[in-house]
Design an enzyme around this catalytic site. Structure first.
Site, PDB file in Angstrom:
ATOM      1  N   ARG A 125       0.902  -1.166   0.000  1.00 22.78           N
ATOM      2  CA  ARG A 125       0.000   0.000   0.000  1.00 22.78           C
ATOM      3  C   ARG A 125       0.923   1.194   0.000  1.00 22.78           C
ATOM      4  O   ARG A 125       1.677   1.421   0.952  1.00 22.78           O
ATOM      5  CB  ARG A 125      -0.901  -0.024   1.249  1.00 22.78           C
ATOM      6  CG  ARG A 125      -1.702   1.270   1.489  1.00 22.78           C
ATOM      7  CD  ARG A 125      -2.735   1.510   0.415  1.00 22.78           C
ATOM      8  NE  ARG A 125      -3.600   2.654   0.730  1.00 22.78           N
ATOM      9  CZ  ARG A 125      -3.400   3.907   0.315  1.00 22.78           C
ATOM     10  NH1 ARG A 125      -2.343   4.201  -0.435  1.00 22.78           N
ATOM     11  NH2 ARG A 125      -4.249   4.856   0.643  1.00 22.78           N
ATOM     12  N   HIS A 128       1.904   7.036   1.882  1.00 25.13           N
ATOM     13  CA  HIS A 128       0.842   8.043   1.818  1.00 25.13           C
ATOM     14  C   HIS A 128       0.528   8.566   3.215  1.00 25.13           C
ATOM     15  O   HIS A 128       1.061   8.063   4.209  1.00 25.13           O
ATOM     16  CB  HIS A 128      -0.431   7.433   1.221  1.00 25.13           C
ATOM     17  CG  HIS A 128      -1.107   6.471   2.160  1.00 25.13           C
ATOM     18  ND1 HIS A 128      -0.638   5.202   2.370  1.00 25.13           N
ATOM     19  CD2 HIS A 128      -2.200   6.594   2.969  1.00 25.13           C
ATOM     20  CE1 HIS A 128      -1.392   4.572   3.271  1.00 25.13           C
ATOM     21  NE2 HIS A 128      -2.357   5.406   3.656  1.00 25.13           N
ATOM     22  N   HIS A 130      -2.954  10.887   5.433  1.00 31.06           N
ATOM     23  CA  HIS A 130      -4.309  11.448   5.354  1.00 31.06           C
ATOM     24  C   HIS A 130      -4.597  12.248   6.609  1.00 31.06           C
ATOM     25  O   HIS A 130      -3.834  12.188   7.581  1.00 31.06           O
ATOM     26  CB  HIS A 130      -5.356  10.343   5.159  1.00 31.06           C
ATOM     27  CG  HIS A 130      -4.964   9.021   5.752  1.00 31.06           C
ATOM     28  ND1 HIS A 130      -4.951   8.797   7.101  1.00 31.06           N
ATOM     29  CD2 HIS A 130      -4.516   7.866   5.167  1.00 31.06           C
ATOM     30  CE1 HIS A 130      -4.544   7.550   7.335  1.00 31.06           C
ATOM     31  NE2 HIS A 130      -4.256   6.965   6.192  1.00 31.06           N
ATOM     32  N   GLU A 134      -5.365   6.553  11.608  1.00 28.50           N
ATOM     33  CA  GLU A 134      -5.606   5.207  11.076  1.00 28.50           C
ATOM     34  C   GLU A 134      -5.315   4.179  12.158  1.00 28.50           C
ATOM     35  O   GLU A 134      -4.197   4.055  12.616  1.00 28.50           O
ATOM     36  CB  GLU A 134      -4.703   4.956   9.863  1.00 28.50           C
ATOM     37  CG  GLU A 134      -4.726   3.507   9.365  1.00 28.50           C
ATOM     38  CD  GLU A 134      -3.882   3.318   8.101  1.00 28.50           C
ATOM     39  OE1 GLU A 134      -3.896   4.212   7.237  1.00 28.50           O
ATOM     40  OE2 GLU A 134      -3.201   2.284   7.995  1.00 28.50           O
ATOM     41  N   HIS A 173       2.927   6.926   6.010  1.00 29.89           N
ATOM     42  CA  HIS A 173       3.139   5.513   6.344  1.00 29.89           C
ATOM     43  C   HIS A 173       2.978   4.618   5.125  1.00 29.89           C
ATOM     44  O   HIS A 173       2.533   5.067   4.059  1.00 29.89           O
ATOM     45  CB  HIS A 173       2.162   5.099   7.442  1.00 29.89           C
ATOM     46  CG  HIS A 173       0.731   5.395   7.114  1.00 29.89           C
ATOM     47  ND1 HIS A 173       0.162   6.635   7.352  1.00 29.89           N
ATOM     48  CD2 HIS A 173      -0.254   4.644   6.559  1.00 29.89           C
ATOM     49  CE1 HIS A 173      -1.105   6.612   6.962  1.00 29.89           C
ATOM     50  NE2 HIS A 173      -1.387   5.418   6.455  1.00 29.89           N
ATOM     51  N   GLU A 196     -10.493   6.189   1.194  1.00 30.92           N
ATOM     52  CA  GLU A 196      -9.200   5.521   0.979  1.00 30.92           C
ATOM     53  C   GLU A 196      -8.640   5.812  -0.418  1.00 30.92           C
ATOM     54  O   GLU A 196      -7.442   5.705  -0.651  1.00 30.92           O
ATOM     55  CB  GLU A 196      -9.367   4.004   1.196  1.00 30.92           C
ATOM     56  CG  GLU A 196      -8.110   3.154   1.031  1.00 30.92           C
ATOM     57  CD  GLU A 196      -7.043   3.357   2.117  1.00 30.92           C
ATOM     58  OE1 GLU A 196      -7.274   4.117   3.070  1.00 30.92           O
ATOM     59  OE2 GLU A 196      -5.957   2.746   1.979  1.00 30.92           O
TER      60      GLU A 196
HETATM   61 MN    MN Z   1      -3.341   5.004   5.522  1.00 28.04          MN
END
Ligand code: MN
Ligand code: MN
Length: 417
Positions: A125, A128, A130, A134, A173, A196
């Site tokens: 993943r 990134h 946000h 999380e 992360h 997401e």
């Molecule tokens: Mn995340």
């Protein structure tokens, strides 16, 4: 609107007021009476007014017995408070897949959104961040997580089944599936409107920054960035990461590593409470200091009951990991609704709305209770009544003071004791 016409509207409204208000009030009473009128039912639903010649969705009905023949104590129009992940669209990428349940799928779930994700061995993943926090729980396999905290200190760890992590808001992360078969996990965000598919991605950002600015930023030639992907990677397949200790040492160069752990090994924790009915592990800022999201991991034995209670400080977002159960939520004003929950379902209960969860299957019912607050809180019906004068409670309920005085003084969370 001119003052004059505003005044006219106001007078007209007031003039019509008493008759209109009486009509509304009468209609309200009629509707309530109609709704609450008890019509006899047969246990096997064979009466003429109980038959259903169809069409009907037999599979959905079989999963939702409490919707087909609502529990007798249910009343009123309570909007649905569950959404199965099975109905969410899966986005498939080379390194795995993901899908989400947010306020857009489940309108009541304003404070929290959830994301299921599968990563192959080596699947990443993308790096990134946000705006939301999380929180995550590993449900299968193993993964490598990386993050850099607000002091610019690096964190790298490997997490396995049952382990949690928490990335604070804005902290960048990544997650990568490890061998032999990658990972499957649930992410929980403290904003129902989270998306997401719209996070700040490393490649997306660099693609939208002039190359000469990138060159100046790192004091290298612009050509260095020629091979940066033109489209976001999001979830992509690549090779396995390096050795954990080496990567931990490398990210700590010059600064030492992040002082606060962002992961939590649930397996090393004793249950907060265990009874014959099941057990609960509560993980919040008390034992996982970095977390801004409180959680309870509940295991209920067949027939067990997560006792009648409510949460005074936050809405509850639920994720059902396994088993079958049912939950009734009482929303005041004489309205209550029961819904059936099973593996992969999301449930939601507004702050201070009382509820219980009962294991209605023949295997353990395992679920998460998630709260947008660092501190877990609940009040149970039993502890409320146990610590209120018995005479006063009996004057309400007529159950006898003896019964009330025998209620355990400490809440049990799960029943039977
Ligand atoms: Mn995340
Ligand atoms: Mn609860």
């Amino acid at each position: 609107m001119s003052d004059e016409s505003a005044e006219f509207t106001r007078r007209k409204f007031l003039g019509a007021g008493s008759a209109a208000m009486l009509a509304v009030a009468t209609a309200g009473v009629a509707a309530a009476q109609q709704e609450e009128k008890k019509v006899p039912r047969s246990p096997d639903h064979h009466l003429p007014n109980e038959t259903d010649p169809g069409p009907k969705n037999a599979a959905i009905e079989a999963e939702n017995p409490s919707a087909v023949w609502g529990v007798d104590t249910d009343a009123g129009q309570v909007p649905p408070f569950k959404y199965p992940f099975a109905m969410a669209r899966k986005r498939l990428e080379s390194g795995g897949w993901t899908r989400q349940v947010t306020v857009r799928e489940l309108p009541i779930s304003k404070s929290i959104a959830g994301v299921e994700m599968r990563l192959t061995a080596g699947g990443v993943r993308e790096l990134h961040w946000h705006v939301s926090s999380e929180w995550a729980i590993m449900l299968y396999g193993k993964a490598r997580i990386t993050a850099v905290d607000a002091q610019g200190k690096g964190f790298v760890s490997d997490v396995g089944e049952g382990d949690l992590w928490l990335f604070p808001p804005g902290v960048p992360h990544s997650i990568q599936g490890l061998g032999p078969d990658g990972a499957r996990f649930l992410l929980v965000f403290d904003d129902g409107n989270f998306n997401e598919f719209e996070t700040f991605l490393l490649t997306d950002w660099l693609t939208h920054t002039p190359r000469e600015v990138l060159a100046k930023n790192f004091a290298v030639p612009g050509a260095t960035f020629e091979r940066v992907p033109k489209k976001e990677l999001f979830i992509f397949q690549t090779g396995l990461p390096g050795e954990l200790k080496q990567e931990q040492a490398q990210v700590a160069e010059g600064t030492s590593g992040a002082p606060a752990r962002m992961d939590f090994k649930t397996s090393t924790m004793k249950p907060t409470k265990a009874t014959r009915g099941g057990e609960v592990k509560i993980i919040d800022a008390k034992n996982f200091p970095i977390t801004t999201i409180a959680s309870a991991i509940v295991t209920l034995k067949p027939g067990g009951l997560r006792e009648l209670h409510w949460h005074p400080n936050a809405d509850e977002w639920q994720y059902f990991i396994g088993g079958k159960g049912r939950m009734t939520v009482f929303v005041a004003g004489g309205h209550a609704r029961t819904m059936d929950m099973e593996e992969g379902d999301v449930g939601y209960v507004l702050q201070s709305n009382p509820h219980y969860i009962e294991n209605t299957g023949n295997t353990d019912l395992v679920f998460l209770e998630m709260f947008r607050t660092p501190h877990y809180q609940d009040i149970s019906l039993a502890e409320w009544l146990a610590h209120t004068p018995a005479l006063l409670v009996d004057q309400h309920l007529n159950v006898g003071e003896q019964m009330l005085k025998a209620i355990p003084k400490e809440e049990s969370l799960n029943l039977p004791l």
